[in-house]
Scaffold this active site. Structure first.
Site, mmCIF file in Angstrom:
data_model
loop_
_atom_site.group_PDB
_atom_site.id
_atom_site.type_symbol
_atom_site.label_atom_id
_atom_site.label_comp_id
_atom_site.label_asym_id
_atom_site.label_seq_id
_atom_site.Cartn_x
_atom_site.Cartn_y
_atom_site.Cartn_z
ATOM 1 N N LYS A 33 1.863 6.271 14.951
ATOM 2 C CA LYS A 33 2.846 5.674 14.038
ATOM 3 C C LYS A 33 3.736 6.743 13.415
ATOM 4 C CE LYS A 33 2.872 3.076 9.657
ATOM 5 N NZ LYS A 33 2.030 2.258 8.764
ATOM 6 N N LEU A 87 0.820 -1.210 0.000
ATOM 7 C CA LEU A 87 0.000 0.000 0.000
ATOM 8 C C LEU A 87 0.855 1.262 0.000
ATOM 9 C CD1 LEU A 87 -2.694 -1.254 2.519
ATOM 10 C CD2 LEU A 87 -3.127 -0.650 0.135
ATOM 11 N N TYR A 112 -1.793 4.842 7.166
ATOM 12 C CA TYR A 112 -1.617 4.393 5.784
ATOM 13 C C TYR A 112 -0.561 3.296 5.765
ATOM 14 C CZ TYR A 112 2.057 8.122 5.583
ATOM 15 O OH TYR A 112 3.131 8.946 5.816
ATOM 16 N N CYS A 113 -0.743 2.351 4.863
ATOM 17 C CA CYS A 113 0.112 1.156 4.751
ATOM 18 C C CYS A 113 0.312 0.465 6.105
ATOM 19 C CB CYS A 113 1.464 1.522 4.133
ATOM 20 S SG CYS A 113 2.391 0.085 3.523
ATOM 21 N N PRO A 114 -0.782 0.069 6.772
ATOM 22 C CA PRO A 114 -0.638 -0.575 8.081
ATOM 23 C C PRO A 114 0.018 -1.945 7.967
ATOM 24 C CG PRO A 114 -2.908 -0.734 7.312
ATOM 25 C CD PRO A 114 -2.181 0.140 6.327
#
Length: 278
Positions: A158, A91, A145-147
């Protein structure tokens, strides 16, 4: 043997500084190049730093968004960001002058688990910030975003994400560190990108439902002024403190030739994405 000793104590690390002057697609081609060099035992382990201007690096899953063109139009026309598709991770992530990327390339086959490779990076980051009065946690921050399982966070916010890629006997572990600026503003941009690219459509793959408040920069979390250059110095000192031996062996002619091949693959991958949007 503990991982710090295995990967750093008495181990040669070749430092490549690409903190200016490169395009993002070049960065991913270089990581594949060095990954192969390490895998073939023709290079020491490699640590590479890289910074890019105003780019969203999309993952493979992002390339399948139903209204991808609208999402990219928002990024380029309204925000002034470029977008490319990378060769690792699933992602999108945000890169700009306040985000430091670090890649570690070392030899590893199936005996090196995915978790072990991620943990090497975590150990290094923990060493870099050991003098700060904070706990760095590794757990998925679901609404970032982009976990991912190896998201790095402080107090639930994060500031970094880690991905890895394996090429011809080598492993590349890549991290982005949100150092300067606002992590929540970057997250808001990605939230809006997905809104444009999904338009509420239900998809088989579940894209992240981003909450900007769950992301922050190190500058915010440590409550002090810290720059990407500061963090680059912390990186080199941490490798030395862990017992690593740094050198700056230049890129070889063979590596330049291999780089050309990997760069062409990146161009082809992104051409396919552009063609699909026509």
């Amino acid at each position: 043997m503990d991982l710090a000793s295995k990967y750093f104590n008495g181990v040669n690390w070749r430092y490549i500084d690409h903190s200016s002057g490169l395009e993002p697609m070049q960065s991913f081609a270089f990581d594949d190049t060095f990954c192969e060099s390490v895998g073939k035992d023709i290079s020491d382990n490699v640590v590479r730093t890289w910074i890019h201007q105003h780019t969203v690096i999309l993952g493979i899953h992002d390339s399948r968004l139903p209204f991808l063109k609208d999402g990219i139009d928002y990024l380029t026309n309204e925000i002034g960001y470029n977008a490319i598709v990378r060769n690792s991770g699933g992602l999108g992530v945000v890169l700009d002058q306040g985000v430091l990327n670090i890649s570690l390339m070392f030899k590893g086959q199936t005996e090196t688990t995915i978790d072990e490779a991620f943990t090497v990076m975590y150990l290094l980051i923990s060493k870099m910030f050991e003098n700060e009065n904070v706990d760095i946690d590794t757990m998925e921050i679901e609404h970032s975003y982009c976990p991912g399982k190896f998201d790095l966070s402080i107090d639930g916010k994060k500031f970094a994400g880690i991905s890895q890629r394996r090429v011809r006997g080598g492993i590349a572990v890549q991290i982005y560190l949100c150092v300067e600026g606002s992590g929540s503003e970057r997250a808001l941009m990605m939230q809006t990108f997905y809104e444009h690219a999904l338009k509420g459509e239900v998809t088989k793959f579940k894209y992240p439902e981003i909450e900007p408040s769950c992301m922050a920069s190190l500058e915010t979390l440590l409550n002090k002024t810290i720059t990407v250059q500061d963090v680059m110095f912390l990186l080199l000192y941490a490798i030395k403190d862990l017992g690593g031996v740094l050198n700056m062996t230049p890129i070889t002619q063979e590596e330049w030739q291999r780089y050309d091949t990997y760069f062409d693959k990146m161009i082809e991958r992104n051409k396919k994405m552009i063609d699909q949007m026509q």
